[in-house]
Every structure is written in structure tokens, then in C-alpha cells.
Design a protein around this motif. Structure first.
Motif, PDB file in Angstrom:
ATOM      1  N   MET A  62       0.848  -1.186   0.000  1.00 25.16           N
ATOM      2  CA  MET A  62       0.000   0.000   0.000  1.00 25.16           C
ATOM      3  C   MET A  62       0.887   1.241   0.000  1.00 25.16           C
ATOM      4  SD  MET A  62      -3.195   1.050   0.049  1.00 25.16           S
ATOM      5  CE  MET A  62      -3.866  -0.560   0.246  1.00 25.16           C
ATOM      6  N   THR A  63       0.570   2.163  -0.851  1.00 28.17           N
ATOM      7  CA  THR A  63       1.292   3.428  -0.950  1.00 28.17           C
ATOM      8  C   THR A  63       0.474   4.526  -0.296  1.00 28.17           C
ATOM      9  OG1 THR A  63       2.276   2.763  -3.044  1.00 28.17           O
ATOM     10  CG2 THR A  63       2.256   5.105  -2.573  1.00 28.17           C
ATOM     11  N   ARG A  64       1.141   5.399   0.405  1.00 27.93           N
ATOM     12  CA  ARG A  64       0.520   6.588   0.996  1.00 27.93           C
ATOM     13  C   ARG A  64       1.260   7.789   0.445  1.00 27.93           C
ATOM     14  NH1 ARG A  64       1.047   6.367   7.182  1.00 27.93           N
ATOM     15  NH2 ARG A  64       2.881   7.438   6.516  1.00 27.93           N
ATOM     16  N   LEU A  65       0.517   8.753  -0.093  1.00 32.83           N
ATOM     17  CA  LEU A  65       1.180   9.939  -0.605  1.00 32.83           C
ATOM     18  C   LEU A  65       0.354  11.173  -0.307  1.00 32.83           C
ATOM     19  CD1 LEU A  65       0.197  10.804  -3.988  1.00 32.83           C
ATOM     20  CD2 LEU A  65       0.337   8.344  -3.722  1.00 32.83           C
ATOM     21  N   ALA A  66       1.033  12.305  -0.312  1.00 34.00           N
ATOM     22  CA  ALA A  66       0.386  13.586  -0.016  1.00 34.00           C
ATOM     23  C   ALA A  66       0.359  14.436  -1.276  1.00 34.00           C
ATOM     24  CB  ALA A  66       1.148  14.313   1.090  1.00 34.00           C
ATOM     25  N   LEU A  67      -0.733  15.183  -1.420  1.00 31.19           N
ATOM     26  CA  LEU A  67      -0.917  16.100  -2.541  1.00 31.19           C
ATOM     27  C   LEU A  67      -1.270  17.473  -1.986  1.00 31.19           C
ATOM     28  CD1 LEU A  67      -3.320  13.855  -4.660  1.00 31.19           C
ATOM     29  CD2 LEU A  67      -0.843  14.013  -4.896  1.00 31.19           C
ATOM     30  N   HIS A  68      -1.011  18.505  -2.772  1.00 30.09           N
ATOM     31  CA  HIS A  68      -1.342  19.870  -2.366  1.00 30.09           C
ATOM     32  C   HIS A  68      -2.089  20.528  -3.513  1.00 30.09           C
ATOM     33  CE1 HIS A  68      -0.005  24.271  -2.048  1.00 30.09           C
ATOM     34  NE2 HIS A  68      -0.941  24.100  -1.146  1.00 30.09           N
ATOM     35  N   SER A  69      -3.229  21.127  -3.206  1.00 28.04           N
ATOM     36  CA  SER A  69      -3.954  21.915  -4.194  1.00 28.04           C
ATOM     37  C   SER A  69      -4.381  23.216  -3.542  1.00 28.04           C
ATOM     38  CB  SER A  69      -5.153  21.148  -4.762  1.00 28.04           C
ATOM     39  OG  SER A  69      -6.068  20.809  -3.751  1.00 28.04           O
ATOM     40  N   ARG A  70      -4.880  24.135  -4.348  1.00 30.95           N
ATOM     41  CA  ARG A  70      -5.244  25.461  -3.839  1.00 30.95           C
ATOM     42  C   ARG A  70      -6.611  25.845  -4.369  1.00 30.95           C
ATOM     43  NH1 ARG A  70      -2.166  30.929  -2.920  1.00 30.95           N
ATOM     44  NH2 ARG A  70      -2.384  30.565  -0.702  1.00 30.95           N
ATOM     45  N   TRP A  96      -7.369  18.016   4.179  1.00 28.54           N
ATOM     46  CA  TRP A  96      -7.332  19.048   5.220  1.00 28.54           C
ATOM     47  C   TRP A  96      -7.220  20.395   4.531  1.00 28.54           C
ATOM     48  CZ3 TRP A  96      -4.950  14.387   5.606  1.00 28.54           C
ATOM     49  CH2 TRP A  96      -5.201  13.624   6.749  1.00 28.54           C
ATOM     50  N   ARG A  97      -7.798  21.427   5.148  1.00 29.25           N
ATOM     51  CA  ARG A  97      -7.748  22.764   4.566  1.00 29.25           C
ATOM     52  C   ARG A  97      -7.135  23.748   5.549  1.00 29.25           C
ATOM     53  NH1 ARG A  97     -10.705  27.538   4.258  1.00 29.25           N
ATOM     54  NH2 ARG A  97     -12.413  26.819   5.547  1.00 29.25           N
ATOM     55  N   SER A  98      -6.252  24.601   5.048  1.00 29.79           N
ATOM     56  CA  SER A  98      -5.699  25.724   5.789  1.00 29.79           C
ATOM     57  C   SER A  98      -5.835  26.926   4.875  1.00 29.79           C
ATOM     58  CB  SER A  98      -4.234  25.478   6.147  1.00 29.79           C
ATOM     59  OG  SER A  98      -3.686  26.619   6.788  1.00 29.79           O
ATOM     60  N   GLY A  99      -6.815  27.791   5.167  1.00 33.31           N
ATOM     61  CA  GLY A  99      -7.090  28.904   4.267  1.00 33.31           C
ATOM     62  C   GLY A  99      -7.523  28.366   2.917  1.00 33.31           C
ATOM     63  N   ARG A 100      -6.782  28.742   1.872  1.00 33.46           N
ATOM     64  CA  ARG A 100      -7.088  28.259   0.529  1.00 33.46           C
ATOM     65  C   ARG A 100      -6.292  27.012   0.161  1.00 33.46           C
ATOM     66  NH1 ARG A 100      -5.311  32.717  -2.908  1.00 33.46           N
ATOM     67  NH2 ARG A 100      -5.748  31.264  -4.587  1.00 33.46           N
ATOM     68  N   ASP A 101      -5.362  26.605   1.018  1.00 37.56           N
ATOM     69  CA  ASP A 101      -4.522  25.448   0.731  1.00 37.56           C
ATOM     70  C   ASP A 101      -5.187  24.158   1.189  1.00 37.56           C
ATOM     71  OD1 ASP A 101      -2.102  26.640  -0.419  1.00 37.56           O
ATOM     72  OD2 ASP A 101      -1.967  27.638   1.541  1.00 37.56           O
ATOM     73  N   LEU A 102      -5.175  23.170   0.297  1.00 37.22           N
ATOM     74  CA  LEU A 102      -5.719  21.851   0.599  1.00 37.22           C
ATOM     75  C   LEU A 102      -4.581  20.847   0.614  1.00 37.22           C
ATOM     76  CD1 LEU A 102      -8.748  21.877  -1.864  1.00 37.22           C
ATOM     77  CD2 LEU A 102      -8.799  22.350   0.599  1.00 37.22           C
ATOM     78  N   PHE A 103      -4.571  19.997   1.624  1.00 35.88           N
ATOM     79  CA  PHE A 103      -3.573  18.951   1.742  1.00 35.88           C
ATOM     80  C   PHE A 103      -4.305  17.616   1.742  1.00 35.88           C
ATOM     81  CE2 PHE A 103      -1.945  22.813   3.564  1.00 35.88           C
ATOM     82  CZ  PHE A 103      -0.736  22.932   2.913  1.00 35.88           C
ATOM     83  N   HIS A 104      -3.937  16.757   0.813  1.00 35.24           N
ATOM     84  CA  HIS A 104      -4.605  15.483   0.596  1.00 35.24           C
ATOM     85  C   HIS A 104      -3.673  14.356   1.030  1.00 35.24           C
ATOM     86  CE1 HIS A 104      -7.229  17.541  -2.539  1.00 35.24           C
ATOM     87  NE2 HIS A 104      -6.180  18.351  -2.476  1.00 35.24           N
ATOM     88  N   LEU A 105      -4.220  13.340   1.669  1.00 35.75           N
ATOM     89  CA  LEU A 105      -3.482  12.115   1.965  1.00 35.75           C
ATOM     90  C   LEU A 105      -4.219  10.989   1.264  1.00 35.75           C
ATOM     91  CD1 LEU A 105      -1.213  10.616   3.416  1.00 35.75           C
ATOM     92  CD2 LEU A 105      -2.765  10.343   5.357  1.00 35.75           C
TER      93      LEU A 105
END
Length: 109
Positions: A1-9, A44-53
Motif C-alpha cells: 500500500m502506498t501513501r502519498l500527499a498532494l497539495h492543491s489550492r 485538510w484545509r488551511s485557508g485556501r490550501d488543501l492537503f490530501h493524503l
């Protein structure tokens, strides 16, 4: 299983609407994501930044499979009114994943 993080805005002013859209994601989207090998996706959201796991068997294969799926295409089109896009990482999986730096459980004492 792979776990990775992504960032979007998010596009400015769409924060509340984005969260409303994710209060209940389309069940048919979850079905096609699972069929592509994605077992879990958290945001997860911080302001306009989204962090995906994302947890999946093979993210590149999943992205390739979803690219041609009509349900995912419809979802991506719908969400484009909220999201500017994903951050690009030429070294990351499928060009989107954030660089992994550290995981506590992987460190030896």
C-alpha cells in the motif's frame, strides 16, 4: 500500500462551497476510485490550501484509470469551479505528490 500527499489550492472565495461539496462526495465517484485501487483519501484545509493524503495500491495506475472514467471526468469538471489545481512536482508520483520528508513510524530508535 502506498501513501502519498498532494497539495492543491482553492480559488479565492470558494472555501465554504468547497467544504459543502465534500460534506458528501458522490457515491459513484467513491466506487470508481475504489475500483482504481484508491482505498482512502483525506483532505485538510488551511485557508485556501488543501492537503490530501491518499492511500492506494498504485497511484499512477489509478490516475491513468480515472482519467478516462466519465464519473471522474464529471467530478473534475464540477470541482474546477473551486480548485485552481494541484501543485506540480516533476519528481513526484504522477507529477503531483509532495516530496516525502519524514514519517515517525518508519524511523528506527
Amino acid at each position: 500500500m502506498t501513501r502519498l500527499a498532494l497539495h492543491s489550492r482553492l480559488i479565492p472565495g470558494t472555501e465554504e462551497a468547497y467544504e459543502t461539496e465534500h460534506a458528501r462526495v458522490w457515491p459513484e465517484l467513491i466506487t470508481v476510485m475504489r475500483a482504481a485501487g484508491i482505498t482512502d483519501w483525506s483532505i485538510w484545509r488551511s485557508g485556501r490550501d488543501l492537503f490530501h493524503l491518499v492511500e492506494c495500491e498504485d497511484f499512477e495506475a489509478a490516475v491513468a484509470q480515472l482519467k478516462d472514467d466519465p464519473v471522474d471526468q464529471r467530478w473534475q469538471q464540477h470541482m474546477s469551479q473551486f480548485v485552481e489545481g494541484f501543485a506540480k512536482n516533476p519528481d513526484g508520483i504522477a507529477g503531483q505528490s509532495l516530496r516525502h520528508v519524514w514519517t515517525m513510524s518508519e524511523q528506527q530508535d
